[in-house]
Motif scaffolding. Sequence first.
Motif, PDB file in Angstrom:
ATOM      1  N   LEU A  39     -13.271 -57.808   4.662  1.00 16.81           N
ATOM      2  CA  LEU A  39     -14.646 -57.872   4.115  1.00 16.81           C
ATOM      3  C   LEU A  39     -14.594 -56.207   3.756  1.00 16.81           C
ATOM      4  O   LEU A  39     -14.785 -55.281   4.611  1.00 16.81           O
ATOM      5  CB  LEU A  39     -15.665 -58.419   4.972  1.00 16.81           C
ATOM      6  CG  LEU A  39     -17.141 -57.944   4.516  1.00 16.81           C
ATOM      7  CD1 LEU A  39     -17.379 -59.007   3.042  1.00 16.81           C
ATOM      8  CD2 LEU A  39     -18.151 -58.601   5.510  1.00 16.81           C
ATOM      9  N   GLY A  40     -15.031 -55.836   2.629  1.00 18.58           N
ATOM     10  CA  GLY A  40     -15.352 -54.522   2.213  1.00 18.58           C
ATOM     11  C   GLY A  40     -16.202 -54.405   0.987  1.00 18.58           C
ATOM     12  O   GLY A  40     -16.216 -55.181   0.159  1.00 18.58           O
ATOM     13  N   PHE A  41     -16.733 -52.992   0.899  1.00 22.36           N
ATOM     14  CA  PHE A  41     -17.990 -52.796  -0.414  1.00 22.36           C
ATOM     15  C   PHE A  41     -17.595 -51.269  -0.653  1.00 22.36           C
ATOM     16  O   PHE A  41     -17.073 -50.326   0.035  1.00 22.36           O
ATOM     17  CB  PHE A  41     -19.247 -52.771   0.092  1.00 22.36           C
ATOM     18  CG  PHE A  41     -19.467 -54.224   0.672  1.00 22.36           C
ATOM     19  CD1 PHE A  41     -20.057 -55.198  -0.298  1.00 22.36           C
ATOM     20  CD2 PHE A  41     -19.305 -54.613   2.087  1.00 22.36           C
ATOM     21  CE1 PHE A  41     -20.474 -56.495   0.139  1.00 22.36           C
ATOM     22  CE2 PHE A  41     -19.627 -55.845   2.406  1.00 22.36           C
ATOM     23  CZ  PHE A  41     -20.135 -56.882   1.439  1.00 22.36           C
ATOM     24  N   ASN A  42     -17.587 -51.338  -2.149  1.00 23.13           N
ATOM     25  CA  ASN A  42     -17.381 -49.706  -2.623  1.00 23.13           C
ATOM     26  C   ASN A  42     -18.707 -48.918  -2.639  1.00 23.13           C
ATOM     27  O   ASN A  42     -19.648 -49.330  -1.934  1.00 23.13           O
ATOM     28  CB  ASN A  42     -16.832 -49.914  -4.109  1.00 23.13           C
ATOM     29  CG  ASN A  42     -17.847 -50.469  -5.032  1.00 23.13           C
ATOM     30  OD1 ASN A  42     -19.043 -50.626  -4.731  1.00 23.13           O
ATOM     31  ND2 ASN A  42     -17.452 -51.150  -6.118  1.00 23.13           N
ATOM     32  N   ARG A  43     -18.619 -47.893  -3.028  1.00 23.15           N
ATOM     33  CA  ARG A  43     -19.802 -46.775  -2.838  1.00 23.15           C
ATOM     34  C   ARG A  43     -21.182 -47.418  -3.712  1.00 23.15           C
ATOM     35  O   ARG A  43     -22.071 -46.967  -3.393  1.00 23.15           O
ATOM     36  CB  ARG A  43     -19.247 -45.445  -3.518  1.00 23.15           C
ATOM     37  CG  ARG A  43     -18.052 -44.760  -2.703  1.00 23.15           C
ATOM     38  CD  ARG A  43     -17.948 -43.426  -3.360  1.00 23.15           C
ATOM     39  NE  ARG A  43     -16.898 -42.684  -2.685  1.00 23.15           N
ATOM     40  CZ  ARG A  43     -17.065 -42.025  -1.571  1.00 23.15           C
ATOM     41  NH1 ARG A  43     -18.199 -41.913  -1.094  1.00 23.15           N
ATOM     42  NH2 ARG A  43     -16.045 -41.514  -0.888  1.00 23.15           N
ATOM     43  N   LYS A  44     -20.972 -48.286  -4.532  1.00 21.11           N
ATOM     44  CA  LYS A  44     -22.096 -48.819  -5.279  1.00 21.11           C
ATOM     45  C   LYS A  44     -22.607 -50.133  -4.513  1.00 21.11           C
ATOM     46  O   LYS A  44     -23.557 -50.699  -4.947  1.00 21.11           O
ATOM     47  CB  LYS A  44     -21.544 -48.981  -6.766  1.00 21.11           C
ATOM     48  CG  LYS A  44     -21.321 -47.967  -7.536  1.00 21.11           C
ATOM     49  CD  LYS A  44     -21.174 -48.363  -9.173  1.00 21.11           C
ATOM     50  CE  LYS A  44     -20.810 -47.062  -9.880  1.00 21.11           C
ATOM     51  NZ  LYS A  44     -20.613 -47.510 -11.345  1.00 21.11           N
ATOM     52  N   GLY A  45     -21.874 -50.208  -3.432  1.00 22.91           N
ATOM     53  CA  GLY A  45     -22.273 -51.584  -2.682  1.00 22.91           C
ATOM     54  C   GLY A  45     -21.632 -52.945  -3.231  1.00 22.91           C
ATOM     55  O   GLY A  45     -22.096 -53.802  -2.643  1.00 22.91           O
ATOM     56  N   ARG A  46     -20.650 -52.891  -4.253  1.00 20.08           N
ATOM     57  CA  ARG A  46     -20.322 -54.277  -4.638  1.00 20.08           C
ATOM     58  C   ARG A  46     -19.128 -54.520  -3.754  1.00 20.08           C
ATOM     59  O   ARG A  46     -18.370 -53.667  -3.327  1.00 20.08           O
ATOM     60  CB  ARG A  46     -19.735 -54.033  -6.213  1.00 20.08           C
ATOM     61  CG  ARG A  46     -20.811 -53.559  -7.112  1.00 20.08           C
ATOM     62  CD  ARG A  46     -20.418 -53.421  -8.203  1.00 20.08           C
ATOM     63  NE  ARG A  46     -21.369 -52.647  -9.402  1.00 20.08           N
ATOM     64  CZ  ARG A  46     -21.242 -52.519 -10.466  1.00 20.08           C
ATOM     65  NH1 ARG A  46     -19.961 -52.050 -11.070  1.00 20.08           N
ATOM     66  NH2 ARG A  46     -22.255 -52.075 -11.460  1.00 20.08           N
ATOM     67  N   PRO A  47     -18.604 -55.714  -3.770  1.00 21.22           N
ATOM     68  CA  PRO A  47     -17.485 -56.287  -2.824  1.00 21.22           C
ATOM     69  C   PRO A  47     -16.330 -55.968  -3.516  1.00 21.22           C
ATOM     70  O   PRO A  47     -16.165 -55.879  -4.802  1.00 21.22           O
ATOM     71  CB  PRO A  47     -17.740 -57.854  -2.774  1.00 21.22           C
ATOM     72  CG  PRO A  47     -19.385 -58.150  -3.250  1.00 21.22           C
ATOM     73  CD  PRO A  47     -19.765 -56.943  -4.289  1.00 21.22           C
ATOM     74  N   LYS A  48     -15.444 -55.623  -2.585  1.00 16.36           N
ATOM     75  CA  LYS A  48     -13.956 -55.029  -2.880  1.00 16.36           C
ATOM     76  C   LYS A  48     -13.239 -56.558  -2.688  1.00 16.36           C
ATOM     77  O   LYS A  48     -13.568 -57.347  -1.873  1.00 16.36           O
ATOM     78  CB  LYS A  48     -13.334 -54.047  -2.267  1.00 16.36           C
ATOM     79  CG  LYS A  48     -14.167 -52.829  -2.288  1.00 16.36           C
ATOM     80  CD  LYS A  48     -13.198 -51.596  -1.694  1.00 16.36           C
ATOM     81  CE  LYS A  48     -11.778 -51.588  -2.447  1.00 16.36           C
ATOM     82  NZ  LYS A  48     -11.140 -50.425  -1.649  1.00 16.36           N
ATOM     83  N   LYS A  49     -12.349 -56.853  -3.450  1.00 17.21           N
ATOM     84  CA  LYS A  49     -11.411 -57.609  -3.252  1.00 17.21           C
ATOM     85  C   LYS A  49     -10.539 -57.653  -2.101  1.00 17.21           C
ATOM     86  O   LYS A  49      -9.918 -56.573  -1.869  1.00 17.21           O
ATOM     87  CB  LYS A  49     -10.212 -57.825  -4.394  1.00 17.21           C
ATOM     88  CG  LYS A  49     -10.907 -58.571  -5.804  1.00 17.21           C
ATOM     89  CD  LYS A  49      -9.736 -59.046  -6.656  1.00 17.21           C
ATOM     90  CE  LYS A  49     -10.342 -59.819  -7.955  1.00 17.21           C
ATOM     91  NZ  LYS A  49      -9.519 -60.083  -8.774  1.00 17.21           N
TER      92      LYS A  49
END
Length: 208
Positions: A148-158
């Motif tokens: 489970l991960g999120f980028n700097r904009k808070g969007r989920p990463k694959k």
Amino acid sequence: MSGLPSRFLYVCLNFLVLYFQLQEAHQSSADFRFYIENHTRDDVSRKQVRIYQLYSRTTGKHVQILGKKINANGDDGGKYALLVVETESFGSQVRIKGKESGYYICMNRNGKIVGKPNGSNPECVFVEEFLENNYTALMSAKYKGWYLGFNRKGRPKKGSRTTQTQQEVHFMKRDPKGKVDPQEEFRFTTVTKRTRRARRLRPNPKTN
């Protein structure tokens, strides 16, 4: 001859005591096995439920479950950032549900993070990994190596684009805003014999 009956009675009493001890031990052992069997079959008693927030290392905000959409832009104490975490008492597998929305965090076969109303699907199970930097990573229990991960904009990463060393998958558990840690409500003081003696010798100001 008079000593023979008394010796016989003594031996009989010893046998009776031994018999009752064996019966008691057998009954206790049987009861214990029955408790363990029932306990392991009881799915409710094996689960622990906690409520906390997940602070994202990349965004400086909290994971929030809005429904099908999930991001890491939640404010501290926000109603969508309150997470109900169901943990198996044996192991570190968790299911994470939004307290307000009722949706679970899940990862599909494409590695996409989505919210689902039913958390019984294996795609909604994550494994907690406690890292050396005091952060926590959540790996999919079904898709090994996907986090489970999120980028700097808070969007989920694959999930297929994540690794344990990335800051995007690092989280910190936080109590809901305004909640006091129960351990902080108590103050422990070590009392020694010297401390008690000093208290006894302390003058009473009312007597002066």
